[in-house]
Design an enzyme around this catalytic site. Structure first.
Site, short mmCIF file in Angstrom:
data_model
loop_
_atom_site.label_atom_id
_atom_site.label_comp_id
_atom_site.label_asym_id
_atom_site.label_seq_id
_atom_site.Cartn_x
_atom_site.Cartn_y
_atom_site.Cartn_z
N LYS A 116 -23.56 -18.45 17.33
CA LYS A 116 -22.93 -19.89 16.94
C LYS A 116 -23.70 -20.89 17.00
O LYS A 116 -23.37 -21.89 16.37
CB LYS A 116 -21.65 -19.95 18.17
CG LYS A 116 -20.41 -19.11 17.95
CD LYS A 116 -19.25 -19.77 18.92
CE LYS A 116 -18.22 -18.96 18.32
NZ LYS A 116 -16.90 -19.14 19.35
N LYS A 198 -16.69 -9.80 11.72
CA LYS A 198 -15.67 -9.88 12.45
C LYS A 198 -14.53 -11.06 11.94
O LYS A 198 -14.92 -11.94 11.58
CB LYS A 198 -15.99 -10.12 13.98
CG LYS A 198 -14.80 -10.04 14.76
CD LYS A 198 -15.45 -10.69 16.24
CE LYS A 198 -15.21 -12.30 16.07
NZ LYS A 198 -15.11 -13.14 17.29
N LYS A 201 -11.31 -16.67 14.16
CA LYS A 201 -10.14 -18.06 13.99
C LYS A 201 -11.09 -19.15 13.52
O LYS A 201 -10.60 -20.07 12.83
CB LYS A 201 -9.82 -18.35 15.41
CG LYS A 201 -8.98 -17.54 16.06
CD LYS A 201 -8.22 -18.46 17.31
CE LYS A 201 -7.94 -17.45 18.50
NZ LYS A 201 -8.86 -17.87 19.50
P1 TYM Z 1 -10.69 -15.62 21.72
O1 TYM Z 1 -9.68 -16.77 21.71
O2 TYM Z 1 -11.84 -15.90 20.60
O3 TYM Z 1 -10.00 -14.37 21.22
C1 TYM Z 1 -8.77 -13.92 21.91
C2 TYM Z 1 -8.87 -12.37 22.00
O4 TYM Z 1 -9.01 -11.79 20.71
C3 TYM Z 1 -10.07 -10.93 20.75
N1 TYM Z 1 -10.42 -10.81 19.36
C4 TYM Z 1 -10.58 -9.86 18.45
N2 TYM Z 1 -10.27 -8.55 18.90
C5 TYM Z 1 -10.41 -7.53 17.64
N3 TYM Z 1 -10.89 -7.95 16.47
C6 TYM Z 1 -11.19 -9.21 16.18
N4 TYM Z 1 -11.65 -9.39 14.99
C7 TYM Z 1 -10.99 -10.23 17.19
N5 TYM Z 1 -11.45 -11.62 17.42
C8 TYM Z 1 -10.97 -12.04 18.51
C9 TYM Z 1 -11.09 -11.44 21.62
O5 TYM Z 1 -12.04 -10.59 21.93
C10 TYM Z 1 -10.08 -11.89 22.81
O6 TYM Z 1 -9.90 -10.77 23.78
N6 TYM Z 1 -13.66 -16.22 25.37
C11 TYM Z 1 -12.49 -15.86 25.02
C12 TYM Z 1 -11.28 -16.51 25.81
C13 TYM Z 1 -11.58 -16.27 27.24
C14 TYM Z 1 -11.39 -15.20 28.05
C15 TYM Z 1 -11.56 -15.75 29.65
C16 TYM Z 1 -10.99 -13.88 27.83
C17 TYM Z 1 -11.78 -17.47 28.21
N7 TYM Z 1 -11.94 -16.91 29.40
C18 TYM Z 1 -11.58 -14.84 30.55
C19 TYM Z 1 -10.69 -12.92 29.05
C20 TYM Z 1 -11.02 -13.56 30.03
C21 TYM Z 1 -12.16 -16.12 23.57
O7 TYM Z 1 -12.84 -16.92 22.99
O8 TYM Z 1 -11.25 -15.38 23.04
#
Ligand code: TYM
Length: 331
Positions: A116, A198, A201
């Protein structure tokens, strides 16, 4: 088994961009499917979202949108609290403390930060660099055993475990060591326009991802324009990433066996697979979208669900924070 004996699951999602089928298959669907087996907490991580610039009005709306989507997808907030990260200030406070025991070198190894920040290191925020410490705080505050995430977040969860271990070694047993749980097949759904990237969002063009709230017409248009190859042979073959990705999405939404799917499409063209996948997605997302609309028509209920969820779990977070402060000699 009594509720208290179940393993604690914690996971989170950012209220930025549009929640897509990658988020759904990699995380949300599994949170829903397995919620009865665990003692869950789900978090809408607005403090993580502001590590990149956000428009305040849009952010506030996105927080409610994601809350409603989680509920519409089937999370039962009576059983599994759904709360907003900034409603519990212990997250930010513990993140600061963890900052102070985390070596820079550990943070510098984080792949997501490298990706990023690669375009413009001078301008990204300190918060973006520090993102994994806040994520560690989220997880460790609730004595979490399991963290169901997609593959992109696995390294962050492993870092949380390392930080917990380091704290325990220095100050005595305090934190539970969390473990990432990544799905075998759907941990990394790829972009429809570019199956080498990947599904995300925050990046990608108009045809990059199917969002959970896309209309049937848009879903079909996106799937029909998905990048494939010129082979016209429908098989689960990871060396052909475009068609493999579509088949994987088909497999996950249909819950059918691979051999069965390959048999159905044997001798057929890509257009047939794409049309069938579009039908499947539309059929699956329609009831979710209907529930979402209903929930959004009553903002007060959403508001009270996230507020009550925070009230229920705040004592857990505060207890952990208090223990940490005592062990460190703070206050
Ligand atoms: P975020 O908001 O980017 O994504 C939410 C969840 O979706 C999964 N994900 C995917 N899984 C499969 N294929 C994809 N292309 C894909 N894109 C996203 C992510 O792995 C995630 O599980 N940092 C985290 C949020 C967070 C969090 C936490 C998660 C903050 N604190 C504590 C677990 C525990 C995030 O940005 O997710």
């Amino acid at each position: 088994m009594p509720a208290s004996k179940k393993e604690r699951v914690f996971s989170g999602i950012q209220p930025s961009g549009n929640v897509h089928i990658g988020n759904y298959l990699g995380a949300i669907k599994r949170w829903v499917d397995e919620q009865d087996r665990f003692d869950n907490i789900f978090c809408i991580v607005d403090l993580h979202a502001i590590t990149v610039p956000q428009d305040p009005k849009t952010l506030r709306n996105k927080i409610r949108e994601v809350a409603a989507l989680l509920l519409a997808a089937g999370i039962n907030p009576q059983h599994s609290p759904v709360f907003v990260q900034s409603h519990i200030s212990a997250h930010a406070e513990l993140a600061w403390i963890l900052n102070c025991i985390t070596p820079m070198g550990w943070m510098e190894r984080m792949i997501q930060y490298k990706e990023k920040s690669s375009a413009n290191k001078e301008r990204v925020s300190v918060g973006l660099f520090d993102y994994p410490a806040l994520m560690a705080a989220d997880i460790l505050l609730y004595r979490t055993d399991l963290v169901p995430v997609g593959e992109d977040q696995q390294q962050h969860v492993e870092l949380a475990r390392d930080i917990a271990q380091r704290f325990n070694n220095t100050y005595g047993e305090t934190f539970v060591l969390p473990k990432a749980v990544v799905p075998a097949q759907s941990s990394r759904i790829m972009g429809l326009d570019n199956p080498a990237k990947k599904m995300s969002k925050s990046s990608g063009g108009a045809k990059h991802a199917v969002s959970l709230l896309d209309s049937p017409k848009i879903i079909r248009a996106k799937i029909m324009s998905a990048a494939t190859d010129s082979r016209n042979e429908i098989r689960f073959d990871a060396t052909r990433p475009g068609i493999y990705n579509l088949l994987l999405i088909y497999e996950q939404f249909s819950a059918r066996k691979r051999a069965d799917i390959e048999r159905e499409f044997s001798g057929k063209g890509y257009a047939e697979l794409k049309n069938a996948l579009a039908d499947l997605l539309i059929r699956h997302l329609e009831p979710l979208q209907a529930r979402y609309k209903e929930l959004r028509s009553d903002e007060r209920t959403i508001e009270s669900i996230v507020r009550e969820s925070a009230e229920r779990i705040r004592p857990l977070a505060e207890k952990t924070l208090q223990t940490v402060k005592e062990k460190m000699g703070l206050g």
